[in-house]
Design a protein around this motif. Structure first.
Motif, PDB file in Angstrom:
ATOM      1  N   GLU A   7       0.825  -1.204   0.000  1.00  7.45           N
ATOM      2  CA  GLU A   7       0.000   0.000   0.000  1.00  7.45           C
ATOM      3  C   GLU A   7       0.862   1.259   0.000  1.00  7.45           C
ATOM      4  OE1 GLU A   7      -2.776  -0.034   3.179  1.00  7.45           O
ATOM      5  OE2 GLU A   7      -3.756  -1.900   2.549  1.00  7.45           O
ATOM      6  N   LEU A   8       1.982   1.211   0.741  1.00  7.58           N
ATOM      7  CA  LEU A   8       2.890   2.350   0.781  1.00  7.58           C
ATOM      8  C   LEU A   8       3.541   2.579  -0.577  1.00  7.58           C
ATOM      9  CD1 LEU A   8       4.278   4.537   2.446  1.00  7.58           C
ATOM     10  CD2 LEU A   8       6.028   2.852   3.082  1.00  7.58           C
ATOM     11  N   ASP A  11       0.958   4.052  -2.925  1.00  9.74           N
ATOM     12  CA  ASP A  11       0.712   5.460  -2.615  1.00  9.74           C
ATOM     13  C   ASP A  11       1.835   6.341  -3.141  1.00  9.74           C
ATOM     14  OD1 ASP A  11      -0.945   7.460  -1.242  1.00  9.74           O
ATOM     15  OD2 ASP A  11       0.794   7.695   0.063  1.00  9.74           O
ATOM     16  N   LYS A  15       1.922   9.196  -6.761  1.00  8.07           N
ATOM     17  CA  LYS A  15       2.282  10.617  -6.648  1.00  8.07           C
ATOM     18  C   LYS A  15       3.360  11.024  -7.646  1.00  8.07           C
ATOM     19  CE  LYS A  15       1.060  11.420  -1.774  1.00  8.07           C
ATOM     20  NZ  LYS A  15       0.186  10.260  -1.623  1.00  8.07           N
ATOM     21  N   LYS A  43      -6.404   5.335 -11.414  1.00  5.71           N
ATOM     22  CA  LYS A  43      -6.142   6.071 -10.176  1.00  5.71           C
ATOM     23  C   LYS A  43      -5.130   7.186 -10.406  1.00  5.71           C
ATOM     24  CE  LYS A  43      -7.129   2.232  -7.006  1.00  5.71           C
ATOM     25  NZ  LYS A  43      -6.540   1.287  -6.022  1.00  5.71           N
ATOM     26  N   GLN A  44      -4.117   6.908 -11.239  1.00  2.00           N
ATOM     27  CA  GLN A  44      -3.119   7.935 -11.538  1.00  2.00           C
ATOM     28  C   GLN A  44      -3.764   9.123 -12.255  1.00  2.00           C
ATOM     29  OE1 GLN A  44      -1.837   8.959 -14.727  1.00  2.00           O
ATOM     30  NE2 GLN A  44      -0.357  10.372 -13.778  1.00  2.00           N
ATOM     31  N   GLY A  47      -5.836  11.131  -9.793  1.00  5.29           N
ATOM     32  CA  GLY A  47      -4.960  11.936  -8.953  1.00  5.29           C
ATOM     33  C   GLY A  47      -4.419  13.148  -9.675  1.00  5.29           C
TER      34      GLY A  47
END
Length: 370
Positions: A7-8, A11, A15, A43-44, A47
């Protein structure tokens, strides 16, 4: 612990800009699979869209034979340059590509109309991938309206052109998902002509809008022609009478968006604050409430709409001057126009099996990429 680490990593990767994500695909097989996963790419994109709402990016295009530059700028007081894209397409046979539109990181380009048709390119400059839709049947020169946009209900990108035929509007729609063209006809007794064939339409709520000339037995009138990208329906909107007055018939009109509304602006104007020569066109309102205009010299400038004072000159067109070719023959102004639009960095096309590396591709008519 492994789930927490994954998950890290996810995340952190979400970004990063697309250029970094491309490099990190070689770290390991699992990262490569993750970055090319449609869920990760979606998702990218989400974001990036969220980020640009707070820190908008402007894609600036400027061309001067034989060069063409695409740069990203921050929408701040100085429009600082954020990054620069390599432009892989080169002039060939005296023609060049025209800007059609940009959506979710994809840039749509079109060649000049010839007897054999047109070349189109869907290009993601962030990852240097492209798709080459080939229009099967030539359009009618001078009567075509061309656009490119995203159809959210079907998660598809569509390239579309409308042209007038006898008692009908012909509609050509290319679907990126299907990699095919569909040709439809909508009956009409009216005839529409494009005022600027390669001017990008204004998009509001999934509908594209152009300034058009509607011809009828008593003469002609300028109107707004629109196309619903999802329903694929053509419609018309009357302009206010003030835009149809005889005194404004020779004045150029441009269409743009401002705060989720379509706006029509009249130009050109002769001077702005006694500082600027003739204005060629209005490109858009910025989110900072500034007008972004193009001078006939090719320069793109930010202007305060109240004081009519130039605040910023974008790019280097003001230094370059007249955008004339090396042999002294001036290129057509519509082909040399600059362009500016909002841009979102994305991975769109990364998982598309038909997408090609822009560095080693030819268009359907044989125009080589550098």
């Amino acid at each position: 612990a492994n789930d927490l680490l994954e998950e890290l990593i996810l995340d952190i990767l979400l970004k990063l800009p697309p250029k970094s994500l491309l490099r990190f695909r070689i770290v390991c097989k699992s990262w490569n699979n993750l970055i090319q996963n449609p869920s990760f790419m979606a998702k990218q994109l989400q974001g990036s869209i969220a980020l640009t709402k707070h820190q908008p990016l402007l894609l600036l295009r400027q061309c001067s034979y034989p060069r063409e530059d695409y740069t990203l700028h921050l929408e701040n007081c100085g429009f600082e340059e954020y990054s620069r894209f390599h432009y892989p397409f080169r002039y060939a046979f005296g023609t060049r590509f025209n800007f059609v539109g940009s959506c979710n990181g994809l840039v749509c380009l079109a060649s000049n109309l010839t007897s054999t048709g047109m070349d189109f390119v869907l290009w993601n400059p962030s990852i240097q991938k492209c798709v080459l839709p080939k229009l099967s049947q030539p359009m009618v020169k001078g009567t075509s309206f061309i656009g490119f946009g995203y159809d959210s209900p079907t998660n598809d990108y569509k390239l579309f052109s409308m042209s007038c035929e006898e008692r009908a509007m012909r509609l050509d729609v290319y679907s990126l998902n299907k990699d095919s063209w569909a040709i439809k006809k909508q009956e009409t007794s009216l005839y529409y002509a494009s005022t600027h064939q390669y001017h990008s339409p204004a998009y509001v709520c999934g509908i594209a809008h152009w300034i058009a000339i509607r011809a009828f037995c008593m003469g002609c009138r300028r109107v707004i022609l629109s196309f619903d990208i999802s329903d694929e329906v053509i419609s018309e909107m009357e302009l206010p009478d003030c835009f149809c007055d005889a005194r404004i018939q020779l004045v150029d009109l441009s269409i743009s968006t401002h705060k989720d509304s379509t706006i029509v602006l009249a130009g050109p104007v002769s001077t702005i604050g006694n500082e600027v020569p003739r204005i060629c066109g209005t490109l858009r309102f910025s989110s900072t409430e500034k007008l972004i205009l193009q001078l006939c010299s090719g320069a793109i400038v930010s202007v305060d709409p109240k004081s009519l004072k130039i605040e910023t000159t974008l790019g280097n067109a003001a230094e370059g001057g007249d955008f004339s070719s090396q042999d002294g023959h001036e290129m057509e102004r519509r082909d040399c126009n600059g362009m500016i639009c909002y841009y979102v960095e994305s991975l769109v096309l990364l998982d598309n099996a038909r997408a090609r590396n822009c560095m080693a591709t030819r268009t359907p008519s044989g125009r080589a990429f550098a």
